[in-house]
Design an enzyme around this catalytic site. Structure first.
Site, PDB file in Angstrom:
ATOM      1  N   HIS A 103       0.845  -1.197   0.000  1.00 45.09           N
ATOM      2  CA  HIS A 103       0.000   0.000   0.000  1.00 45.09           C
ATOM      3  C   HIS A 103       0.879   1.246   0.000  1.00 45.09           C
ATOM      4  O   HIS A 103       1.960   1.263   0.590  1.00 45.09           O
ATOM      5  CB  HIS A 103      -0.921  -0.007   1.225  1.00 45.09           C
ATOM      6  CG  HIS A 103      -2.002   1.011   1.173  1.00 45.09           C
ATOM      7  ND1 HIS A 103      -1.782   2.342   1.481  1.00 45.09           N
ATOM      8  CD2 HIS A 103      -3.321   0.914   0.837  1.00 45.09           C
ATOM      9  CE1 HIS A 103      -2.910   3.006   1.341  1.00 45.09           C
ATOM     10  NE2 HIS A 103      -3.860   2.176   0.955  1.00 45.09           N
ATOM     11  N   GLU A 175      -3.911   2.193  -7.122  1.00 48.70           N
ATOM     12  CA  GLU A 175      -4.228   3.301  -6.220  1.00 48.70           C
ATOM     13  C   GLU A 175      -3.330   4.492  -6.553  1.00 48.70           C
ATOM     14  O   GLU A 175      -2.188   4.561  -6.126  1.00 48.70           O
ATOM     15  CB  GLU A 175      -4.082   2.882  -4.757  1.00 48.70           C
ATOM     16  CG  GLU A 175      -2.803   2.150  -4.402  1.00 48.70           C
ATOM     17  CD  GLU A 175      -2.415   2.365  -2.949  1.00 48.70           C
ATOM     18  OE1 GLU A 175      -3.233   2.838  -2.154  1.00 48.70           O
ATOM     19  OE2 GLU A 175      -1.243   2.088  -2.629  1.00 48.70           O
ATOM     20  N   GLY A 241     -11.061   2.736   1.209  1.00 46.15           N
ATOM     21  CA  GLY A 241     -10.492   3.235   2.452  1.00 46.15           C
ATOM     22  C   GLY A 241     -11.556   3.859   3.329  1.00 46.15           C
ATOM     23  O   GLY A 241     -12.271   3.191   4.060  1.00 46.15           O
TER      24      GLY A 241
END
Length: 260
Positions: A103, A175, A241
């Site tokens: 991430h 992302e 998220g």
């Protein structure tokens, strides 16, 4: 064209509590009536057992739905003197099926290099976990038209260290760093362009994997923009998220994915 089941994965980050998990499962029982989309909850590790117990307790009411548990991170090491770390074996033993790898917050705040990410990818698969590999470009990289270059590098290091077929049991999440936690989402067209590139890149080394791998979009996804994003041909759901912390919003996203 491959039939890829959409996925909605909720990354709570360092948020949430047992009450949030209980609230979600109450709504799952009435809203998730089929397996047309897969739902994954990734709470902080301290709440994995709470989620596991809720999965077990709600097994009958969730019959027909696909609700899984995932972790937000793991160590690249199997065991040892690594205070605060959690191994893939421990996550598997706790009931996890998935784990988020690489991430942007881990890369940026904790110095996780692409080499470390590739090692964590391997550690996850070693213990039967499916990695959700995050890739994405920064704002400056996008402005410099380096989006594809950055993402290719992040994919290639994993392929180099683990082999192409490692992606036969993996999920990719695009992302864009400039959209994570900013409230500024990529447009559906921007998301599709990058997802198509990722699929094409993997198809170069394995047409089967390129066609069948699920690619999620993550970056300020909300019920107001999800339908247009999820409708794109190479977008297979979302890594969520902030909206995953609101049970109503998260259920809306799951419902949208089921009809995408």
């Amino acid at each position: 064209m491959a039939l890829r089941r959409p996925m909605v994965a909720g990354n709570w980050k360092m948020n949430g509590n047992s009450a949030l998990a209980e609230e979600l499962f109450k709504k799952f029982a009435t809203k998730l009536q089929n397996d047309s989309a897969e739902v994954v909850l990734c709470p902080p590790s301290i709440y994995l057992e709470s989620v596991r117990q809720l999965l077990e307790a709600n097994k009958q009411t969730l019959d027909g739905a696909l609700v899984r548990m995932g972790a937000q991170n793991l160590s690249q090491h199997d065991f040892g003197a690594y205070t605060g770390e959690i191994s893939g074996q421990m996550l598997k033993d706790s009931g996890c099926r998935y784990v988020i790898i690489g991430h942007s917050e881990r890369r940026r705040m904790y110095g996780e290099t692409s080499n470390i990410v590739a090692e964590k990818f391997a550690a996850a698969q070693k213990y039967g976990l499916t990695p959700i590999l995050c890739v994405g470009e920064s704002g400056p990289a996008r402005e410099a038209r380096r989006t594809f270059e950055v993402i290719a590098e992040e994919l290639d290091i994993v392929i180099e260290k683990n082999g192409t077929m490692a992606f036969d049991n993996a999920i990719i999440a695009y992302e864009p760093l400039w959209a994570v936690g900013t409230g500024k989402s990529a447009t559906p067209e921007q998301a599709q362009e990058v997802h198509a590139f990722i699929r094409s890149r993997l198809s170069e080394v394995s047409p089967f994997i390129g066609e069948n791998i699920r690619i999620l979009y993550g970056g300020s996804v909300t019920p107001s923009n999800a339908a247009d994003i999820f409708a794109q041909p190479d977008v297979d759901g979302g890594l969520i998220g902030g909206a995953s912390l609101n049970s109503s919003e998260f259920l809306s996203l799951c419902t949208i994915a089921m009809s995408a």
